[in-house]
Design a protein around this motif. Structure first.
Motif, PDB file in Angstrom:
ATOM      1  N   GLN A  30      75.841  64.754  12.564  1.00  0.00           N
ATOM      2  CA  GLN A  30      74.838  65.068  11.551  1.00  0.00           C
ATOM      3  C   GLN A  30      73.954  63.865  11.267  1.00  0.00           C
ATOM      4  O   GLN A  30      72.744  64.001  11.079  1.00  0.00           O
ATOM      5  CB  GLN A  30      75.507  65.549  10.271  1.00  0.00           C
ATOM      6  CG  GLN A  30      76.158  66.902  10.411  1.00  0.00           C
ATOM      7  CD  GLN A  30      76.923  67.304   9.156  1.00  0.00           C
ATOM      8  OE1 GLN A  30      77.042  66.545   8.211  1.00  0.00           O
ATOM      9  NE2 GLN A  30      77.449  68.528   9.170  1.00  0.00           N
ATOM     10  N   SER A  31      74.526  62.676  11.250  1.00  0.00           N
ATOM     11  CA  SER A  31      73.751  61.459  11.023  1.00  0.00           C
ATOM     12  C   SER A  31      72.766  61.212  12.163  1.00  0.00           C
ATOM     13  O   SER A  31      71.612  60.833  11.929  1.00  0.00           O
ATOM     14  CB  SER A  31      74.673  60.251  10.876  1.00  0.00           C
ATOM     15  OG  SER A  31      75.528  60.414   9.781  1.00  0.00           O
ATOM     16  N   ILE A  32      73.215  61.421  13.386  1.00  0.00           N
ATOM     17  CA  ILE A  32      72.329  61.263  14.539  1.00  0.00           C
ATOM     18  C   ILE A  32      71.198  62.274  14.477  1.00  0.00           C
ATOM     19  O   ILE A  32      70.032  61.949  14.746  1.00  0.00           O
ATOM     20  CB  ILE A  32      73.133  61.387  15.853  1.00  0.00           C
ATOM     21  CG1 ILE A  32      74.060  60.188  16.012  1.00  0.00           C
ATOM     22  CG2 ILE A  32      72.211  61.521  17.057  1.00  0.00           C
ATOM     23  CD1 ILE A  32      75.046  60.317  17.137  1.00  0.00           C
ATOM     24  N   MET A  34      69.893  63.736  11.777  1.00  0.00           N
ATOM     25  CA  MET A  34      68.955  63.364  10.715  1.00  0.00           C
ATOM     26  C   MET A  34      68.134  62.133  11.104  1.00  0.00           C
ATOM     27  O   MET A  34      66.953  62.044  10.793  1.00  0.00           O
ATOM     28  CB  MET A  34      69.702  63.119   9.402  1.00  0.00           C
ATOM     29  CG  MET A  34      70.314  64.372   8.815  1.00  0.00           C
ATOM     30  SD  MET A  34      69.118  65.685   8.527  1.00  0.00           S
ATOM     31  CE  MET A  34      68.173  64.969   7.214  1.00  0.00           C
ATOM     32  N   GLY A  35      68.745  61.184  11.782  1.00  0.00           N
ATOM     33  CA  GLY A  35      68.013  60.004  12.245  1.00  0.00           C
ATOM     34  C   GLY A  35      66.941  60.361  13.245  1.00  0.00           C
ATOM     35  O   GLY A  35      65.827  59.829  13.206  1.00  0.00           O
ATOM     36  N   THR A  36      67.269  61.276  14.142  1.00  0.00           N
ATOM     37  CA  THR A  36      66.285  61.735  15.122  1.00  0.00           C
ATOM     38  C   THR A  36      65.133  62.438  14.434  1.00  0.00           C
ATOM     39  O   THR A  36      63.963  62.212  14.771  1.00  0.00           O
ATOM     40  CB  THR A  36      66.952  62.680  16.140  1.00  0.00           C
ATOM     41  OG1 THR A  36      68.040  62.000  16.752  1.00  0.00           O
ATOM     42  CG2 THR A  36      65.971  63.134  17.202  1.00  0.00           C
ATOM     43  N   SER A  38      64.054  61.951  11.401  1.00  0.00           N
ATOM     44  CA  SER A  38      63.224  60.984  10.683  1.00  0.00           C
ATOM     45  C   SER A  38      62.341  60.202  11.638  1.00  0.00           C
ATOM     46  O   SER A  38      61.174  59.934  11.332  1.00  0.00           O
ATOM     47  CB  SER A  38      64.095  60.047   9.850  1.00  0.00           C
ATOM     48  OG  SER A  38      64.940  59.301  10.685  1.00  0.00           O
ATOM     49  N   LEU A  39      62.862  59.834  12.798  1.00  0.00           N
ATOM     50  CA  LEU A  39      62.023  59.132  13.779  1.00  0.00           C
ATOM     51  C   LEU A  39      60.904  60.021  14.308  1.00  0.00           C
ATOM     52  O   LEU A  39      59.775  59.557  14.484  1.00  0.00           O
ATOM     53  CB  LEU A  39      62.874  58.626  14.940  1.00  0.00           C
ATOM     54  CG  LEU A  39      63.733  57.409  14.649  1.00  0.00           C
ATOM     55  CD1 LEU A  39      64.604  57.079  15.853  1.00  0.00           C
ATOM     56  CD2 LEU A  39      62.882  56.222  14.268  1.00  0.00           C
TER      57      LEU A  39
END
Length: 90
Positions: A30-32, A34-36, A38-39
């Motif tokens: 889930q963190s990956i 969300m990070g993707t 945002s980028l």
């Protein structure tokens, strides 16, 4: 309901539960994700602002037209990127 039907029903439910447990996303996944997202949203905005600022520096006098215009274009591109990424990973 006889024993055979009950056994098949229970086996089917066990298989569904095991499959659901394997497919459950973890905190890291889930963190990956969300990070993707945002980028995909932020990078086009920053690129537009950088390019717009560079173009405004080339213009005579004080101007922010290119910076604002390309920033708005970056926001639109970022929104489209996020929508396409989420649609692809549903």
């Amino acid at each position: 309901m006889n024993d055979r039907q009950l056994r098949k029903s229970v086996e089917k439910q066990i298989k569904r539960m095991k499959k659901a447990e394997k497919e459950r996303s973890t905190l890291i996944a889930q963190s990956i994700f969300m990070g993707t997202l945002s980028l995909l949203f932020v990078l086009p905005i920053l690129a537009g602002m950088y390019l717009g600022n560079w173009l405004d520096d080339r213009a005579e006098g004080y101007s922010v037209h290119w910076t604002i215009g390309l920033m708005l274009l970056g926001i639109i591109i970022g929104i489209v990127n996020v929508c396409l990424f989420v649609r692809e990973h549903k």
